[in-house]
Scaffold this motif. Structure first.
Motif, PDB file in Angstrom:
ATOM      1  N   ARG A  42       0.827  -1.216   0.000  1.00 57.52           N
ATOM      2  CA  ARG A  42       0.000   0.000   0.000  1.00 57.52           C
ATOM      3  C   ARG A  42       0.860   1.264   0.000  1.00 57.52           C
ATOM      4  O   ARG A  42       0.647   2.180   0.780  1.00 57.52           O
ATOM      5  N   GLY A  43       1.848   1.260  -0.844  1.00 56.20           N
ATOM      6  CA  GLY A  43       2.667   2.458  -1.005  1.00 56.20           C
ATOM      7  C   GLY A  43       3.941   2.452  -0.184  1.00 56.20           C
ATOM      8  O   GLY A  43       4.929   3.051  -0.574  1.00 56.20           O
ATOM      9  N   SER A  44       3.952   1.776   0.948  1.00 50.49           N
ATOM     10  CA  SER A  44       5.124   1.827   1.821  1.00 50.49           C
ATOM     11  C   SER A  44       6.374   1.268   1.157  1.00 50.49           C
ATOM     12  O   SER A  44       6.309   0.279   0.434  1.00 50.49           O
ATOM     13  N   LEU A  45       7.469   1.920   1.441  1.00 47.58           N
ATOM     14  CA  LEU A  45       8.780   1.390   1.033  1.00 47.58           C
ATOM     15  C   LEU A  45       9.698   1.642   2.204  1.00 47.58           C
ATOM     16  O   LEU A  45       9.558   2.650   2.896  1.00 47.58           O
ATOM     17  N   CYS A  46      10.651   0.739   2.444  1.00 44.13           N
ATOM     18  CA  CYS A  46      11.536   1.059   3.552  1.00 44.13           C
ATOM     19  C   CYS A  46      12.685   1.931   3.062  1.00 44.13           C
ATOM     20  O   CYS A  46      12.826   2.178   1.876  1.00 44.13           O
ATOM     21  N   GLY A  47      13.477   2.422   3.994  1.00 41.00           N
ATOM     22  CA  GLY A  47      14.453   3.452   3.676  1.00 41.00           C
ATOM     23  C   GLY A  47      15.382   3.118   2.539  1.00 41.00           C
ATOM     24  O   GLY A  47      15.622   3.924   1.644  1.00 41.00           O
ATOM     25  N   LYS A  48      15.896   1.893   2.525  1.00 42.15           N
ATOM     26  CA  LYS A  48      16.903   1.583   1.497  1.00 42.15           C
ATOM     27  C   LYS A  48      16.293   1.626   0.108  1.00 42.15           C
ATOM     28  O   LYS A  48      16.946   1.990  -0.861  1.00 42.15           O
ATOM     29  N   CYS A  49      15.008   1.294   0.009  1.00 45.52           N
ATOM     30  CA  CYS A  49      14.374   1.329  -1.299  1.00 45.52           C
ATOM     31  C   CYS A  49      14.156   2.773  -1.746  1.00 45.52           C
ATOM     32  O   CYS A  49      14.289   3.092  -2.924  1.00 45.52           O
ATOM     33  N   ASN A  50      13.842   3.659  -0.805  1.00 46.33           N
ATOM     34  CA  ASN A  50      13.722   5.074  -1.143  1.00 46.33           C
ATOM     35  C   ASN A  50      15.021   5.618  -1.740  1.00 46.33           C
ATOM     36  O   ASN A  50      15.008   6.568  -2.509  1.00 46.33           O
ATOM     37  N   TYR A  51      16.113   5.027  -1.340  1.00 46.33           N
ATOM     38  CA  TYR A  51      17.417   5.516  -1.774  1.00 46.33           C
ATOM     39  C   TYR A  51      17.938   4.831  -3.025  1.00 46.33           C
ATOM     40  O   TYR A  51      19.087   5.016  -3.404  1.00 46.33           O
ATOM     41  N   LEU A  52      17.115   4.021  -3.678  1.00 45.67           N
ATOM     42  CA  LEU A  52      17.673   3.195  -4.736  1.00 45.67           C
ATOM     43  C   LEU A  52      18.253   3.990  -5.893  1.00 45.67           C
ATOM     44  O   LEU A  52      19.150   3.521  -6.584  1.00 45.67           O
ATOM     45  N   PHE A  53      17.781   5.216  -6.109  1.00 42.87           N
ATOM     46  CA  PHE A  53      18.287   5.971  -7.251  1.00 42.87           C
ATOM     47  C   PHE A  53      19.751   6.365  -7.080  1.00 42.87           C
ATOM     48  O   PHE A  53      20.423   6.685  -8.042  1.00 42.87           O
ATOM     49  N   GLU A  54      20.190   6.322  -5.850  1.00 46.14           N
ATOM     50  CA  GLU A  54      21.598   6.616  -5.618  1.00 46.14           C
ATOM     51  C   GLU A  54      22.499   5.654  -6.377  1.00 46.14           C
ATOM     52  O   GLU A  54      23.611   5.992  -6.753  1.00 46.14           O
ATOM     53  N   LEU A  55      21.987   4.437  -6.584  1.00 47.59           N
ATOM     54  CA  LEU A  55      22.775   3.418  -7.264  1.00 47.59           C
ATOM     55  C   LEU A  55      23.141   3.832  -8.678  1.00 47.59           C
ATOM     56  O   LEU A  55      24.193   3.490  -9.198  1.00 47.59           O
ATOM     57  N   LEU A  56      22.196   4.535  -9.310  1.00 44.37           N
ATOM     58  CA  LEU A  56      22.316   4.721 -10.745  1.00 44.37           C
ATOM     59  C   LEU A  56      23.530   5.539 -11.134  1.00 44.37           C
ATOM     60  O   LEU A  56      24.185   5.264 -12.118  1.00 44.37           O
ATOM     61  N   HIS A  57      23.786   6.573 -10.363  1.00 41.97           N
ATOM     62  CA  HIS A  57      24.947   7.381 -10.723  1.00 41.97           C
ATOM     63  C   HIS A  57      25.989   7.326  -9.614  1.00 41.97           C
ATOM     64  O   HIS A  57      26.593   8.308  -9.246  1.00 41.97           O
ATOM     65  N   HIS A  58      26.115   6.155  -9.016  1.00 43.36           N
ATOM     66  CA  HIS A  58      27.054   6.014  -7.912  1.00 43.36           C
ATOM     67  C   HIS A  58      28.492   6.005  -8.442  1.00 43.36           C
ATOM     68  O   HIS A  58      28.812   5.239  -9.342  1.00 43.36           O
ATOM     69  N   PRO A  59      29.350   6.857  -7.897  1.00 43.39           N
ATOM     70  CA  PRO A  59      30.709   6.946  -8.437  1.00 43.39           C
ATOM     71  C   PRO A  59      31.539   5.679  -8.266  1.00 43.39           C
ATOM     72  O   PRO A  59      32.527   5.486  -8.976  1.00 43.39           O
ATOM     73  N   LYS A  60      31.141   4.803  -7.334  1.00 46.36           N
ATOM     74  CA  LYS A  60      31.969   3.624  -7.081  1.00 46.36           C
ATOM     75  C   LYS A  60      31.613   2.438  -7.970  1.00 46.36           C
ATOM     76  O   LYS A  60      32.235   1.383  -7.874  1.00 46.36           O
ATOM     77  N   ARG A  61      30.582   2.546  -8.804  1.00 53.92           N
ATOM     78  CA  ARG A  61      30.179   1.381  -9.598  1.00 53.92           C
ATOM     79  C   ARG A  61      31.301   0.908 -10.500  1.00 53.92           C
ATOM     80  O   ARG A  61      32.043   1.705 -11.064  1.00 53.92           O
ATOM     81  N   ILE A  62      31.389  -0.416 -10.658  1.00 56.82           N
ATOM     82  CA  ILE A  62      32.395  -0.970 -11.560  1.00 56.82           C
ATOM     83  C   ILE A  62      31.943  -0.654 -12.983  1.00 56.82           C
ATOM     84  O   ILE A  62      30.859  -1.060 -13.384  1.00 56.82           O
ATOM     85  N   PRO A  63      32.733   0.101 -13.736  1.00 54.49           N
ATOM     86  CA  PRO A  63      32.256   0.580 -15.035  1.00 54.49           C
ATOM     87  C   PRO A  63      32.388  -0.427 -16.178  1.00 54.49           C
ATOM     88  O   PRO A  63      31.647  -0.354 -17.150  1.00 54.49           O
ATOM     89  N   GLY A  64      33.326  -1.354 -16.076  1.00 57.02           N
ATOM     90  CA  GLY A  64      33.521  -2.286 -17.182  1.00 57.02           C
ATOM     91  C   GLY A  64      34.314  -3.493 -16.721  1.00 57.02           C
ATOM     92  O   GLY A  64      34.736  -3.553 -15.561  1.00 57.02           O
ATOM     93  N   PRO A  65      34.528  -4.479 -17.610  1.00 56.47           N
ATOM     94  CA  PRO A  65      35.247  -5.697 -17.222  1.00 56.47           C
ATOM     95  C   PRO A  65      36.693  -5.396 -16.825  1.00 56.47           C
ATOM     96  O   PRO A  65      37.322  -4.491 -17.392  1.00 56.47           O
ATOM     97  N   ARG A  66      37.182  -6.176 -15.876  1.00 55.63           N
ATOM     98  CA  ARG A  66      38.571  -6.011 -15.426  1.00 55.63           C
ATOM     99  C   ARG A  66      39.230  -7.372 -15.334  1.00 55.63           C
ATOM    100  O   ARG A  66      38.613  -8.334 -14.885  1.00 55.63           O
TER     101      ARG A  66
END
Ligand code: SF4
Ligand code: SF4
Ligand code: SF4
Lengths: 604, 163
Positions: free
Chosen positions: A47-71
């Motif tokens: 019924r609409g509720s989301l817990c805190g970590k889900c509210n923050y999910l957009f942070e993932l998208l432009h997170h500077p620490k993401r692995i950008p490519g194969p290593r």
């Protein structure tokens, strides 16, 4: 054009719905703007509720620490490479090592946050390589799932989450608001709707869930099995006269030989409380038994599961298991349908790597070092000839990997998952993975195609044997195990405390992701242990050295009402804390029994 | 468009709040990049979110030397970023202690009841996300007004039951 898209939260097995209003035309790295996250107020699950970590999910998208490519790991360190080069490299390594050591030296480990489709692809990969060793790695869910699948007892599944709202008695084992906070909406509705509705919580610490209990069975850490046995003994005395329960005759002689006084002494729960709990379970229906998975919380989670099902069976209540892994249930079923008897579980793979018989590990999304207790897994993966890890962010395990491939989180995925009710839900990508990043499914197809080209073909692997129906004798045997457990439990020595893991929900879910969310960091930035007021003269805070049979660490400690005397509580998502817990393999099942550890505590 | 006074306020039911801070997360990330809901801690006994009540006679508005804080046509207490000089008068004036000092921006943070959403017939973010259903966005009727303005019902069936 903005087109709202619906997807579900994939941080836990509840599957809360959410809507994202972000169009593909938006520049990827633009921060999220007003109105892009919409709450589904009419979704029956949350019924609409989301817990805190889900509210923050957009942070993932432009997170500077993401692995950008194969290593790839070269002698000079990690080097960024193109997909084509890395694929050739991986396939050559796998081919050479399979040639040398046989296909059975290869293991495939999956995080419980993959979709059903991705799991099926991984099973294809196992068949092409020719290995029976494939498993999902959710150590806290595995013992529960194994017991549910065996269907030892009649199991009553809840038809929908909303059904909880009308429960007269909710019997909860574990910290349910800690694992899936949104469930509080339903349990509290049940509790407050009618005056007589009751919530019974079996949990050793004073967690948020225990807080709301009408009856809090505050058992000594790791003694849940005994409390449940006690309740069952009293119930069987009452019910037995009125109705026949199929397994009752088989277990009765075992239960009859257990003294309820012993149970009270060992668990710290009074006979009065056990009686009240049994009484509440016998009341007017409907009622529900909820078992919440937790890392290192129970001693023998498999037996706890068995008893919870027995309790729901005996009292004709619903049974709801709450898993930490978002798709543990779906992946468990998919893999169980495929896995031959010879196939190893995730924990057995680590043991095999330790012994040197497993040489290659293809790891899709598991931070192995962060996941396993003690320090054995770290040493084991160092011995591998080839370790491939896919991951969203760099982690301890990628640091030991020969190849690291960049994976996408659930917001960038489309697929199916099975939630804790056994319902299948749809994930819909609300964005496409940026740059060179691929979904696990995408990575798996690349590997499968390349192996085909190299001449690998799908091999027939012996199908699993159909699980034998459990006989009354088998069931009686489990109860003998329970009986042994009750005898075996020796009290904590005076200079020792029980280390009770705190499965903090801001970090639960895909730990590989949540440790990078600023909200999770704000909620629990460092490992701080909690003790009861006045223990060893500590009144506010200090430092403490904790030593277990596995490891020794020094961390800060503070006084908290969560802890009881003789207890030290610590957030278990930190690897330091996990390193204190014990690796205890149950050979007949192949999974670990991770229980509250006895530790000695020295205040500095 | 005629500006109609919106007589709805956020009501917290203390009986239900589990202290999960999702309301804080939604406010902080969803809109303001800083949380306007604050969590009051009563020792370790209870933890509960504190909201701006958009008072009938707001003390913060009176305390503000620059008219940055105003009660607008909808009945909401509003703050203009550009007029705020960061003097913190409102922080001290608010009897409920719900305006927080935001050092980074040198201005004070203030809940605006998610006016961007409320004007589009949506409920505020913190209310929508609340995991336990403790927060609701309710019309204040004459009957409930007294309770709400004096703070009784920001509360619950049993005030601070966590003991
Ligand atoms: S983590 Fe679980 S409870 Fe929280 S929003 Fe996601 S699905 Fe819902
Ligand atoms: S109404 Fe909006 S601005 Fe006010 S506290 Fe809630 S989320 Fe924040
Ligand atoms: S989201 Fe709801 S339950 Fe959680 S802290 Fe805020 S008011 Fe309380």
């Amino acid at each position: 054009m903005k087109e709202p898209r619906n997807t579900i939260c994939f941080f836990c097995s509840l599957g809360c719905g959410l809507t994202v209003n972000r169009g593909e035309d938006r520049v990827y790295y633009q921060p999220i703007a007003t109105n892009e996250l919409e709450y589904q107020l009419d979704n029956p699950i949350n019924r609409g509720s989301l817990c805190g970590k889900c509210n923050y999910l957009f942070e993932l998208l432009h997170h500077p620490k993401r692995i950008p490519g194969p290593r790839i790991l070269k002698s000079s360190g990690y080097r960024d490479v193109h997909w084509e080069n890395v694929t050739t490299d991986i396939i050559e390594q796998i081919a050479a090592l399979v040639e040398k050591n046989g296909a059975e030296s290869v293991g495939i480990m999956l995080s419980p946050y993959l979709t059903i489709e991705e799991t099926e692809q991984a099973i294809d990969l196992a068949q092409i390589i020719g290995t029976p060793h494939i498993d999902y790695c959710a150590l806290e869910d595995e013992p529960i799932l194994a017991k549910i699948r065996q269907g030892a007892f009649f199991q009553k599944r809840l038809p929908s989450i909303e059904e909880i709202d009308g429960m007269h008695t909710s019997f909860i084992v574990g910290d349910v608001f800690g694992v899936s906070p949104v469930l509080s909406r339903h349990f509290l509705k049940a509790k407050y709707d009618q005056r007589a509705n009751k919530m019974v919580v079996l949990e050793s610490s004073n967690s948020n869930t225990g807080w709301f209990a009408d009856l809090h069975l505050r058992a000594n850490p790791g003694t849940e099995v005994m409390v449940l046995t006690g309740i069952l003994i009293l119930l069987l005395e009452q019910i037995g006269k009125q109705q026949a329960i199929p397994w009752k005759a088989a277990v009765k002689h075992v239960l009859d030989s257990i003294e309820i006084e012993d149970i009270c002494k060992l668990t710290g729960v009074s006979l009065d409380q056990i009686q009240s709990a049994a009484g509440l379970m016998m009341r007017e229906k409907p009622s529900i038994v909820t078992l919440v998975s937790g890392f290192g919380v129970y001693d023998r989670a498999d037996l706890v599961t068995e008893l919870c099902q027995a309790l729901s069976d005996a009292t004709d209540s619903y049974f709801l298991p709450v898993f930490t892994g978002a798709n543990s249930l779906g992946m468990h079923e998919a893999i169980a349908n495929f896995k031959p008897a010879a196939g190893m579980t995730a924990s057995q793979m680590i043991e095999a790597a330790e012994k040197g018989s497993l040489k290659v590990l293809l790891n899709f999304g598991v931070d192995i070092i962060r996941t396993f207790p003690g320090t054995r897994a770290t040493n084991a993966i160092k011995k591998l000839d080839f370790l491939l890890s896919t991951s969203i962010f760099p982690n301890d395990t990628t640091g030991f990997s020969h190849v690291i491939l960049p994976a996408a989180p659930w917001v960038e995925k489309t697929g199916t998952t099975i939630n804790m009710l056994g319902n299948s839900l749809k994930l819909d990508a609300v964005l496409s993975p940026p740059g060179h990043i691929k979904t696990t499914g995408g990575i798996l197809s690349i590997l499968i195609d390349a192996l085909h080209q190299k001449g690998f073909d799908k091999k027939q692997i012996e199908p699993p044997e159909a699980a034998a129906q459990e006989t009354e004798e088998d069931i009686a045997n489990h109860f003998i195990e329970i009986k042994d457990l009750i005898k075996d439990n020796s009290a904590v020595e005076s200079n020792q405390k029980m280390l009770v893991p705190n499965n903090d929900f801001s970090h639960s879910g895909d730990g590989a992701i949540t440790q990078y969310l600023s909200w999770s960091q704000r909620m629990c930035p460092e490992p701080i242990a909690m003790i009861a007021e006045g223990e060893n003269g500590v009144h506010i805070s200090g430092m403490v050295r904790i030593s277990s049979s596995e490891n020794k660490i020094t961390i800060p400690v503070k006084v908290s009402r969560r802890a009881e005397k003789g207890m030290i509580i610590a957030p278990v998502h930190f690897p330091q804390i996990r390193s204190l817990l014990q690796w205890e393999m149950l050979p007949q099942w192949g999974y670990l029994n991770i229980k509250p550890a006895k530790v000695s505590v020295e205040f500095l | 468009m005629e500006k109609k006074k919106i007589n709805k306020r956020i009501i917290l039911d203390l009986d239900l709040c589990i202290g999960c801070q999702s309301c804080v997360a939604a406010c902080a990330l969803g809109y303001h990049e800083q949380a306007n809901v604050m969590l009051g801690r009563i020792g370790e006994i209870a933890i509960l979110p504190l909201h701006c009540r958009h008072c009938e006679k707001p003390a913060c508005v009176e305390a503000c030397p620059t008219e940055a804080l105003q009660k607008d046509e909808y009945g909401f207490v509003h703050r203009s970023n550009l007029l705020c000089i960061g003097c913190h008068s409102c922080v001290f004036a608010c009897p409920f202690g719900v305006i927080s000092i935001d050092l980074m921006k040198h201005v004070t943070a203030k809940c605006d009841l998610c006016i961007d959403r409320v004007l589009n017939e949506k409920i505020p973010r913190c209310v929508a996300t609340c995991t336990s259903g403790a927060l609701s966005f309710e019309e204040i009727t004459e009957a409930s007004a007294e309770e709400v303005w004096i703070g009784g019902r920001i509360s619950s069936r049993a005030i601070i039951r966590r003991m």
